[in-house]
Write a protein that holds these residues in place. Structure first.
Motif, PDB file in Angstrom:
ATOM      1  N   GLU A 192     -19.922  17.669  -3.484  1.00 48.82           N
ATOM      2  CA  GLU A 192     -18.950  18.732  -3.245  1.00 48.82           C
ATOM      3  C   GLU A 192     -19.541  20.011  -3.838  1.00 48.82           C
ATOM      4  O   GLU A 192     -19.779  20.106  -5.038  1.00 48.82           O
ATOM      5  N   ASN A 193     -19.815  20.957  -2.941  1.00 48.01           N
ATOM      6  CA  ASN A 193     -20.382  22.231  -3.378  1.00 48.01           C
ATOM      7  C   ASN A 193     -19.270  23.215  -3.709  1.00 48.01           C
ATOM      8  O   ASN A 193     -18.328  23.353  -2.931  1.00 48.01           O
ATOM      9  N   VAL A 194     -19.395  23.913  -4.836  1.00 52.71           N
ATOM     10  CA  VAL A 194     -18.350  24.867  -5.163  1.00 52.71           C
ATOM     11  C   VAL A 194     -18.694  26.306  -4.767  1.00 52.71           C
ATOM     12  O   VAL A 194     -17.922  26.964  -4.106  1.00 52.71           O
ATOM     13  N   HIS A 195     -19.843  26.828  -5.129  1.00 53.82           N
ATOM     14  CA  HIS A 195     -20.262  28.165  -4.681  1.00 53.82           C
ATOM     15  C   HIS A 195     -19.251  29.267  -4.962  1.00 53.82           C
ATOM     16  O   HIS A 195     -18.669  29.864  -4.049  1.00 53.82           O
ATOM     17  N   LEU A 196     -19.072  29.552  -6.235  1.00 52.67           N
ATOM     18  CA  LEU A 196     -18.108  30.590  -6.631  1.00 52.67           C
ATOM     19  C   LEU A 196     -18.446  31.955  -6.051  1.00 52.67           C
ATOM     20  O   LEU A 196     -17.554  32.701  -5.659  1.00 52.67           O
ATOM     21  N   SER A 197     -19.723  32.283  -5.963  1.00 56.90           N
ATOM     22  CA  SER A 197     -20.034  33.632  -5.475  1.00 56.90           C
ATOM     23  C   SER A 197     -19.662  33.784  -4.003  1.00 56.90           C
ATOM     24  O   SER A 197     -19.291  34.863  -3.557  1.00 56.90           O
ATOM     25  N   GLU A 198     -19.708  32.686  -3.252  1.00 56.59           N
ATOM     26  CA  GLU A 198     -19.284  32.773  -1.855  1.00 56.59           C
ATOM     27  C   GLU A 198     -17.777  33.002  -1.757  1.00 56.59           C
ATOM     28  O   GLU A 198     -17.311  33.721  -0.874  1.00 56.59           O
ATOM     29  N   SER A 199     -17.060  32.397  -2.666  1.00 52.14           N
ATOM     30  CA  SER A 199     -15.625  32.609  -2.704  1.00 52.14           C
ATOM     31  C   SER A 199     -15.309  34.081  -2.992  1.00 52.14           C
ATOM     32  O   SER A 199     -14.453  34.695  -2.344  1.00 52.14           O
ATOM     33  N   LEU A 200     -16.029  34.635  -3.925  1.00 51.01           N
ATOM     34  CA  LEU A 200     -15.823  36.051  -4.276  1.00 51.01           C
ATOM     35  C   LEU A 200     -16.177  36.970  -3.104  1.00 51.01           C
ATOM     36  O   LEU A 200     -15.515  37.971  -2.855  1.00 51.01           O
ATOM     37  N   MET A 201     -17.193  36.587  -2.353  1.00 48.42           N
ATOM     38  CA  MET A 201     -17.573  37.387  -1.172  1.00 48.42           C
ATOM     39  C   MET A 201     -16.496  37.342  -0.093  1.00 48.42           C
ATOM     40  O   MET A 201     -16.265  38.324   0.591  1.00 48.42           O
ATOM     41  N   ARG A 202     -15.876  36.200   0.059  1.00 47.38           N
ATOM     42  CA  ARG A 202     -14.785  36.120   1.047  1.00 47.38           C
ATOM     43  C   ARG A 202     -13.635  37.031   0.631  1.00 47.38           C
ATOM     44  O   ARG A 202     -13.027  37.705   1.472  1.00 47.38           O
ATOM     45  N   LEU A 203     -13.359  37.040  -0.660  1.00 46.49           N
ATOM     46  CA  LEU A 203     -12.326  37.941  -1.154  1.00 46.49           C
ATOM     47  C   LEU A 203     -12.707  39.382  -0.831  1.00 46.49           C
ATOM     48  O   LEU A 203     -11.893  40.166  -0.341  1.00 46.49           O
ATOM     49  N   SER A 204     -13.952  39.699  -1.073  1.00 49.25           N
ATOM     50  CA  SER A 204     -14.457  41.043  -0.818  1.00 49.25           C
ATOM     51  C   SER A 204     -14.362  41.400   0.666  1.00 49.25           C
ATOM     52  O   SER A 204     -13.975  42.512   1.029  1.00 49.25           O
ATOM     53  N   TYR A 205     -14.684  40.457   1.518  1.00 47.77           N
ATOM     54  CA  TYR A 205     -14.563  40.690   2.968  1.00 47.77           C
ATOM     55  C   TYR A 205     -13.126  41.053   3.330  1.00 47.77           C
ATOM     56  O   TYR A 205     -12.879  42.040   4.038  1.00 47.77           O
ATOM     57  N   ASN A 206     -12.192  40.279   2.836  1.00 46.68           N
ATOM     58  CA  ASN A 206     -10.783  40.513   3.166  1.00 46.68           C
ATOM     59  C   ASN A 206     -10.268  41.832   2.588  1.00 46.68           C
ATOM     60  O   ASN A 206      -9.466  42.516   3.219  1.00 46.68           O
ATOM     61  N   LEU A 207     -10.754  42.165   1.422  1.00 44.80           N
ATOM     62  CA  LEU A 207     -10.417  43.436   0.789  1.00 44.80           C
ATOM     63  C   LEU A 207     -10.891  44.598   1.664  1.00 44.80           C
ATOM     64  O   LEU A 207     -10.131  45.512   2.000  1.00 44.80           O
ATOM     65  N   ASN A 208     -12.121  44.532   2.043  1.00 41.24           N
ATOM     66  CA  ASN A 208     -12.741  45.495   2.955  1.00 41.24           C
ATOM     67  C   ASN A 208     -11.927  45.681   4.223  1.00 41.24           C
ATOM     68  O   ASN A 208     -11.683  46.786   4.682  1.00 41.24           O
ATOM     69  N   ARG A 209     -11.572  44.568   4.792  1.00 40.16           N
ATOM     70  CA  ARG A 209     -10.866  44.520   6.059  1.00 40.16           C
ATOM     71  C   ARG A 209      -9.507  45.213   5.953  1.00 40.16           C
ATOM     72  O   ARG A 209      -9.149  46.018   6.808  1.00 40.16           O
ATOM     73  N   ARG A 210      -8.774  44.893   4.898  1.00 36.05           N
ATOM     74  CA  ARG A 210      -7.465  45.509   4.682  1.00 36.05           C
ATOM     75  C   ARG A 210      -7.576  47.025   4.567  1.00 36.05           C
ATOM     76  O   ARG A 210      -6.748  47.767   5.080  1.00 36.05           O
ATOM     77  N   GLU A 211      -8.607  47.454   3.887  1.00 37.88           N
ATOM     78  CA  GLU A 211      -8.794  48.894   3.694  1.00 37.88           C
ATOM     79  C   GLU A 211      -9.039  49.608   5.014  1.00 37.88           C
ATOM     80  O   GLU A 211      -8.552  50.702   5.244  1.00 37.88           O
ATOM     81  N   LYS A 212      -9.791  48.947   5.879  1.00 38.19           N
ATOM     82  CA  LYS A 212     -10.115  49.570   7.167  1.00 38.19           C
ATOM     83  C   LYS A 212      -8.928  49.572   8.117  1.00 38.19           C
ATOM     84  O   LYS A 212      -8.826  50.424   8.983  1.00 38.19           O
ATOM     85  N   GLU A 213      -8.040  48.610   7.949  1.00 41.86           N
ATOM     86  CA  GLU A 213      -6.924  48.438   8.887  1.00 41.86           C
ATOM     87  C   GLU A 213      -5.997  49.647   8.952  1.00 41.86           C
ATOM     88  O   GLU A 213      -5.502  49.986  10.007  1.00 41.86           O
ATOM     89  N   GLU A 214      -5.788  50.267   7.800  1.00 42.05           N
ATOM     90  CA  GLU A 214      -4.749  51.316   7.794  1.00 42.05           C
ATOM     91  C   GLU A 214      -5.203  52.624   8.410  1.00 42.05           C
ATOM     92  O   GLU A 214      -6.346  52.851   8.701  1.00 42.05           O
TER      93      GLU A 214
END
Lengths: 214, 214
Positions: A192-214
């Motif tokens: 079972e791979n955990v990959h915390l930095s990938e999790s943080l990148m997904r958060l960053s992607y979604n953050l980015n996305r929300r900012e662009k939406e408005e």
DNA sequence: TAGATTGTTAATCGATTAACAATC
DNA sequence: TAGATTGTTAATCGATTAACAATC
């Protein structure tokens, strides 16, 4: 075994059911319908019933599910009804943090040893266990019948370690190193791979996305 | 924005592409076809092309993909091309371990503060930052324009904290508490739940399964 | 018994894979 | 130009949701 293959998606949801059922027990709830549970968990009642029926009929028509019973059945499915001897390999910050996580112990994951490659750490005590050097691994794994190894080492060292671990009988690797170990492990060993930095990148992607939406 | 919704499954794979491309750069590889990449990553070439084409045509017929270019484009998509001020709320073992993870800094996640509720920890230094008390959060968040909060507190305290954080402008929560925060957060705030114990349970399930198979 | 709710089959939706025309 | 490989459409596969008969 006669069991059909259960899809990854279902398995991924099981621990979440288990958690919610645990909370219901704490709240003194005795029984629950798929509909009530679906409201709490924000999934469809249909999915809950489908998921559970992969493993057997745990409910009763007209009544719903007995919370305690379902909780204990899911525990069995997840292997939480027995003790799994576990070691941590890599006693850096993350390794030590996980060692101190007493929650795991309650679920049957018993920490029996902590290892590192750095001689400076030899003998240092973490939650009552002295850090050992990795050359002691082979003997230790056999003696304590270690099932699970938590890997909290840098990528380079992780790869060497895997061979030592699996050669000596470790059957499951919980991998925090930044590499996909499932591609370099014998077929009877689960990863079972955990990959915390990938999790943080997904958060960053979604953050980015929300900012662009408005 | 004109972007169509990208599926979760695709976003989940992006950081992995990013990691493999980074390794290819280290190895001095200049270009790669979807086919070569598919061999390395054990996914289909078709999936790679489909995934990437959600964001634009990064390749060239007859040539493949330029590794450096693709790497930097994915960085942009993931928001790794700019700095995200981040705080850690909960300076226990896990919080401190994450604070010491210098890897995140390299990807633009800049740790600017560490907070806790326990007065005993006040002023204790972790990687050059003094642990602050949570009552200083509102001012701090505004002053440093904190975007991301890493939550490494017990479930009960995590829930209180979320309101303080989001009321003061935090836009993303990286949640390690054993609860699903996405259900209790304003709609413009993004949440990534980690749930380490659920990951360990999935490992345990697969371990169990392998044992029964033989 | 009547009402409630499961277990399960069928319908829908979405994601993955295959195929191939476009094009470098 | 010929060969390689993308971008993209169509076909397949799998997972989710809806519906309802079975049954407590």
């Amino acid at each position: 075994m006669e069991d059909k293959d259960i899809s990854r998606a279902v398995i991924k949801r099981l621990p979440r059911y288990y958690r919610y059922l645990g909370e219901l027990i704490e709240d003194g709830v005795e029984r629950i319908s798929s509909n009530e549970l679906s409201n709490r968990m924000k999934v469809t009642a249909s999915q809950i019933r489908q998921d559970l029926n992969n493993f057997g009929g745990f409910g009763q028509q007209g009544y719903g599910y007995n919370v305690k019973y379902l909780h204990s059945e899911i525990a069995k499915i997840l292997g939480l009804d027995r003790t799994h001897p576990m070691i941590i390999v890599g006693a850096g910050n993350l390794g030590q943090a996980l060692a101190n996580y007493t929650q795991f112990e309650k679920q049957g994951f018993k920490l029996v040893g902590i290892f590192d490659v750095n001689p400076v750490l030899k003998g240092v005590s973490v939650r009552g266990l002295e850090i050992q050097m990795v050359d002691e691994l082979p003997e230790f794994i056999k003696k304590y019948q270690v099932e699970i190894a938590t890997l909290t080492l840098p990528k380079s060292k992780a790869l060497e370690m895997v061979k030592v671990l699996t050669d000596n009988g470790v059957k499951a690797i919980w991998n925090f190193a930044h590499t996909d170990l499932n591609l370099s492990v014998p077929s009877d060993v689960v990863v079972e791979n955990v990959h915390l930095s990938e999790s943080l990148m997904r958060l960053s992607y979604n953050l980015n996305r929300r900012e662009k939406e408005e």
